[in-house]
Write a protein that holds these residues in place. Structure first.
Motif, PDB file in Angstrom:
ATOM      1  N   UNK A  82      -7.246  -2.874   5.492  1.00  0.00           N
ATOM      2  CA  UNK A  82      -6.077  -2.339   4.795  1.00  0.00           C
ATOM      3  C   UNK A  82      -5.123  -3.469   4.423  1.00  0.00           C
ATOM      4  N   UNK A  83      -4.528  -3.351   3.241  1.00  0.00           N
ATOM      5  CA  UNK A  83      -3.497  -4.290   2.781  1.00  0.00           C
ATOM      6  C   UNK A  83      -3.981  -5.744   2.800  1.00  0.00           C
ATOM      7  N   UNK A  84      -5.189  -5.956   2.264  1.00  0.00           N
ATOM      8  CA  UNK A  84      -5.780  -7.300   2.263  1.00  0.00           C
ATOM      9  C   UNK A  84      -5.367  -8.147   1.072  1.00  0.00           C
ATOM     10  N   UNK A  85      -4.982  -7.516  -0.051  1.00  0.00           N
ATOM     11  CA  UNK A  85      -4.842  -8.252  -1.296  1.00  0.00           C
ATOM     12  C   UNK A  85      -3.430  -8.151  -1.876  1.00  0.00           C
ATOM     13  N   UNK A  86      -3.016  -9.272  -2.473  1.00  0.00           N
ATOM     14  CA  UNK A  86      -1.741  -9.313  -3.182  1.00  0.00           C
ATOM     15  C   UNK A  86      -1.873  -8.746  -4.590  1.00  0.00           C
ATOM     16  N   UNK A  87      -3.047  -8.920  -5.178  1.00  0.00           N
ATOM     17  CA  UNK A  87      -3.278  -8.477  -6.556  1.00  0.00           C
ATOM     18  C   UNK A  87      -4.698  -7.939  -6.682  1.00  0.00           C
ATOM     19  N   UNK A  88      -4.833  -6.894  -7.504  1.00  0.00           N
ATOM     20  CA  UNK A  88      -6.158  -6.325  -7.778  1.00  0.00           C
ATOM     21  C   UNK A  88      -6.301  -6.093  -9.274  1.00  0.00           C
ATOM     22  N   UNK A  89      -7.451  -6.483  -9.808  1.00  0.00           N
ATOM     23  CA  UNK A  89      -7.840  -6.193 -11.184  1.00  0.00           C
ATOM     24  C   UNK A  89      -9.002  -5.216 -11.154  1.00  0.00           C
ATOM     25  N   UNK A 112      -1.692  -4.670  -0.883  1.00  0.00           N
ATOM     26  CA  UNK A 112      -0.483  -4.759  -0.071  1.00  0.00           C
ATOM     27  C   UNK A 112       0.661  -3.978  -0.718  1.00  0.00           C
ATOM     28  N   UNK A 113       1.549  -3.394   0.079  1.00  0.00           N
ATOM     29  CA  UNK A 113       2.776  -2.809  -0.480  1.00  0.00           C
ATOM     30  C   UNK A 113       3.542  -3.872  -1.262  1.00  0.00           C
ATOM     31  N   UNK A 114       3.948  -3.528  -2.464  1.00  0.00           N
ATOM     32  CA  UNK A 114       4.617  -4.497  -3.318  1.00  0.00           C
ATOM     33  C   UNK A 114       3.667  -5.379  -4.094  1.00  0.00           C
ATOM     34  N   UNK A 115       2.356  -5.224  -3.868  1.00  0.00           N
ATOM     35  CA  UNK A 115       1.370  -5.973  -4.634  1.00  0.00           C
ATOM     36  C   UNK A 115       1.270  -5.446  -6.048  1.00  0.00           C
ATOM     37  N   UNK A 232       3.154  -1.975  -9.920  1.00  0.00           N
ATOM     38  CA  UNK A 232       3.535  -2.425  -8.591  1.00  0.00           C
ATOM     39  C   UNK A 232       3.094  -1.346  -7.594  1.00  0.00           C
ATOM     40  N   UNK A 233       2.669  -1.779  -6.440  1.00  0.00           N
ATOM     41  CA  UNK A 233       2.207  -0.852  -5.419  1.00  0.00           C
ATOM     42  C   UNK A 233       3.326  -0.510  -4.447  1.00  0.00           C
ATOM     43  N   UNK A 234       3.560   0.764  -4.270  1.00  0.00           N
ATOM     44  CA  UNK A 234       4.495   1.229  -3.256  1.00  0.00           C
ATOM     45  C   UNK A 234       5.934   1.034  -3.635  1.00  0.00           C
ATOM     46  N   UNK A 235       6.286  -0.184  -3.919  1.00  0.00           N
ATOM     47  CA  UNK A 235       7.665  -0.487  -4.299  1.00  0.00           C
ATOM     48  C   UNK A 235       7.658  -1.729  -5.164  1.00  0.00           C
TER      49      UNK A 235
END
Length: 237
Positions: A82-89, A112-115, A232-235
């Motif tokens: 869980x929450x391994x990546x800062x960015x995903x394409x 990640x949250x905020x990713x 943006x993820x989560x926030x």
């Protein structure tokens, strides 16, 4: 040929980036070259992963500031915590998946949250023309299983807690090329018109002449083959 525009998806040194459904590596390799990031490319096709590795090798460096990893894995069961990546394409992938909602849940889990997340799918009306002219276009193994309504998909993603900050269209010059291929599906290998159009696209990709670059920029909002969303993820960070 990049679908995701890194001007809207900036990389930060130290980022951990996942290219989900990386195919032959166009986004993964460009991210590795462009930034001091750790890139992970995932795909089900071992053949495509081998091509990605071959294409990445000329750019490989051992500077301790970036890394490049490839793995054969299912988008519905990603082998990451869980929450391994800062960015995903996830570019031109969801239209191939019967359970695309499951893939979106996995994306939400490992980001990640905020990713930040970049997703692209074929635009509905150019895609409908392809389906109209050729059933083989979408019935081949690994073909498209659905046509997305962009607004509905965007709403569905935002309902999972993502906040969209950018949307654009891409590859307008590719729409007529695929319409021609679908219209002439059984004879496309012999079509001089398709060969000439393909040469035009290669010339545009390699030389980036102002005339085709400007034309595509003007036509993308009208007939861009792909629609691209950024979230943006989560926030928002």
């Amino acid at each position: 040929m990049l679908t995701v525009d890194f001007r809207h998806f900036p990389l930060t040194p130290g980022d951990k980036l996942l290219d989900l459904g990386c195919g032959e590596g166009r986004h993964a390799i460009n991210a590795y070259i462009a930034g001091e990031v750790d890139v992970f490319g995932v795909d089900l096709s071992l053949k495509d992963l081998a091509t990605t590795r071959e294409r990445q090798q000329p750019f490989a460096v051992n500077d301790g500031k970036r890394s490049f990893h490839l793995q054969c894995a299912n988008a519905l069961q990603l082998p990451f915590a869980d929450h391994s990546f800062d960015k995903i394409i996830c570019s031109e992938v969801l239209e191939h998946l019967p359970d695309y909602q499951g893939a979106l849940k996995e994306i939400q889990r490992v980001l990640k949250p905020g990713g930040t997340l970049a997703i692209s799918v074929p635009r509905a009306w150019p895609e409908k023309i392809c389906w109209h002219f050729s059933s083989e276009y979408h019935q081949v193994e690994g073909g498209h299983v659905r046509i997305f309504n962009a607004g509905s998909l965007d709403k569905e993603i935002q309902q999972q807690g993502f906040s969209r900050y950018k949307k654009h269209w891409a590859h307008a010059l590719h729409s007529p090329y695929w319409w021609l291929k679908c219209m002439l599906w059984d004879t496309q290998e012999q079509s001089r018109l398709i060969r000439l159009y393909h040469k035009l696209l290669v010339w545009d990709l390699m030389q980036k002449p102002w005339i085709t670059q400007t034309l595509e920029k003007l036509l993308n909002p009208i007939m861009g083959k792909s629609v691209v969303f950024y979230y943006h993820a989560g926030r928002k960070p």
